[in-house]
Design an enzyme around this catalytic site. Structure first.
Site, short mmCIF file in Angstrom:
data_model
loop_
_atom_site.label_atom_id
_atom_site.label_comp_id
_atom_site.label_asym_id
_atom_site.label_seq_id
_atom_site.Cartn_x
_atom_site.Cartn_y
_atom_site.Cartn_z
N GLY A 46 93.37 107.58 75.13
CA GLY A 46 92.96 107.40 73.74
C GLY A 46 91.45 107.49 73.59
O GLY A 46 90.70 107.35 74.57
N GLN A 51 83.23 105.97 70.08
CA GLN A 51 82.97 106.49 71.42
C GLN A 51 82.30 107.86 71.39
O GLN A 51 81.78 108.32 72.40
CB GLN A 51 84.27 106.56 72.24
CG GLN A 51 84.87 105.19 72.54
CD GLN A 51 86.09 105.31 73.42
OE1 GLN A 51 87.18 105.53 72.92
NE2 GLN A 51 85.90 105.19 74.71
N CYS A 89 88.12 102.53 80.62
CA CYS A 89 87.60 103.03 79.35
C CYS A 89 86.64 104.18 79.64
O CYS A 89 85.80 104.08 80.53
CB CYS A 89 86.86 101.91 78.62
SG CYS A 89 86.15 102.42 77.04
N LEU A 90 86.79 105.25 78.85
CA LEU A 90 85.90 106.41 79.01
C LEU A 90 84.44 106.03 78.79
O LEU A 90 83.54 106.69 79.30
CB LEU A 90 86.30 107.51 78.02
CG LEU A 90 87.69 108.13 78.27
CD1 LEU A 90 88.10 108.97 77.06
CD2 LEU A 90 87.69 108.97 79.54
N HIS A 131 93.58 98.54 72.64
CA HIS A 131 92.29 98.93 73.21
C HIS A 131 91.46 99.73 72.21
O HIS A 131 90.27 99.46 71.99
CB HIS A 131 92.55 99.73 74.49
CG HIS A 131 91.34 100.22 75.20
ND1 HIS A 131 91.02 99.86 76.49
CD2 HIS A 131 90.34 101.06 74.81
CE1 HIS A 131 89.88 100.45 76.84
NE2 HIS A 131 89.46 101.20 75.85
N GLU A 132 92.10 100.73 71.58
CA GLU A 132 91.37 101.62 70.66
C GLU A 132 90.98 100.89 69.37
O GLU A 132 89.88 101.09 68.84
CB GLU A 132 92.20 102.86 70.33
CG GLU A 132 92.58 103.72 71.51
CD GLU A 132 91.43 104.08 72.41
OE1 GLU A 132 90.27 104.17 71.94
OE2 GLU A 132 91.66 104.24 73.61
N HIS A 135 87.94 98.91 69.72
CA HIS A 135 86.72 99.72 69.62
C HIS A 135 86.21 99.77 68.17
O HIS A 135 85.01 99.78 67.93
CB HIS A 135 86.97 101.17 70.08
CG HIS A 135 86.81 101.39 71.55
ND1 HIS A 135 85.62 101.19 72.22
CD2 HIS A 135 87.68 101.84 72.49
CE1 HIS A 135 85.79 101.50 73.50
NE2 HIS A 135 87.02 101.89 73.69
ZN ZN Z 1 87.83 102.46 75.49
#
Ligand code: ZN
Length: 167
Positions: A46, A51, A89-90, A131-132, A135
């Site tokens: 995701g 991000q 996480c990216l 998680h998303e 953000h």
């Molecule tokens: Zn993340």
């Protein structure tokens, strides 16, 4: 469509609260298309708009054979159960940690044209929804980790090539 740069931890954009989308226009569609390209290129599950440096409530999730799920102005309306799992996480490269999340999560959101819908995800997708959406409120999963994986555990996970849950 184009790739966008993924910002990493330390960038203040990751701790800000995103604004709702009000215009379902070409600019939003371009953002969604670019986020999908960027997610697919990254190999993550995701990706949330902050991000890529955009403070709007927009998320894309890779549902595998079911394609890409686009969530605009998503909110969690129901959760059930609990699960423990590894998260990465990216925007936090090289780290992995254990996080408790609900087993099942129902989200209400709008699509790229503003149509409202609801979707329920379980296991990995439920984890990804949480998680998303975190953000979008300026929170990183690292705030919820109860134990970070050791370098050895990360090496082991990479050997097994499972547990991939970067979002
Ligand atoms: Zn993340």
């Amino acid at each position: 469509m184009a790739l966008r740069t993924i910002v990493t931890v330390g960038d203040p954009v990751l701790s800000k609260v995103c604004r709702p989308v009000t215009d379902f226009n070409d600019r939003l569609h371009e953002l969604l298309d670019d986020m999908t390209d960027t997610l697919l290129e990254s190999g993550g599950v995701g990706l949330a708009a902050p991000q890529v440096g955009v403070l709007r409530r927009v998320v894309v999730i890779d549902l595998d054979e079911d394609g890409i799920l686009e969530l605009v102005n998503p909110t969690i309306i129901h959760t059930e159960g609990e699960q423990d799992g590894v998260e990465g996480c990216l925007s936090v490269p090289g780290k992995w940690g254990m996080v408790k999340r609900p087993e099942s999560v129902t989200v209400e959101a709008q699509d790229r044209d503003g149509q409202r819908f609801q979707i329920t995800g379980t296991e990995l997708i439920a984890r990804c929804f949480c998680h998303e959406l975190d953000h979008l409120d300026g929170h990183l999963y690292t705030e919820k980790v109860y134990r970070f994986l050791t370098e050895e555990e990360i090496a082991e996970m990479n050997r097994e090539d499972n547990g991939e849950d970067k979002s």
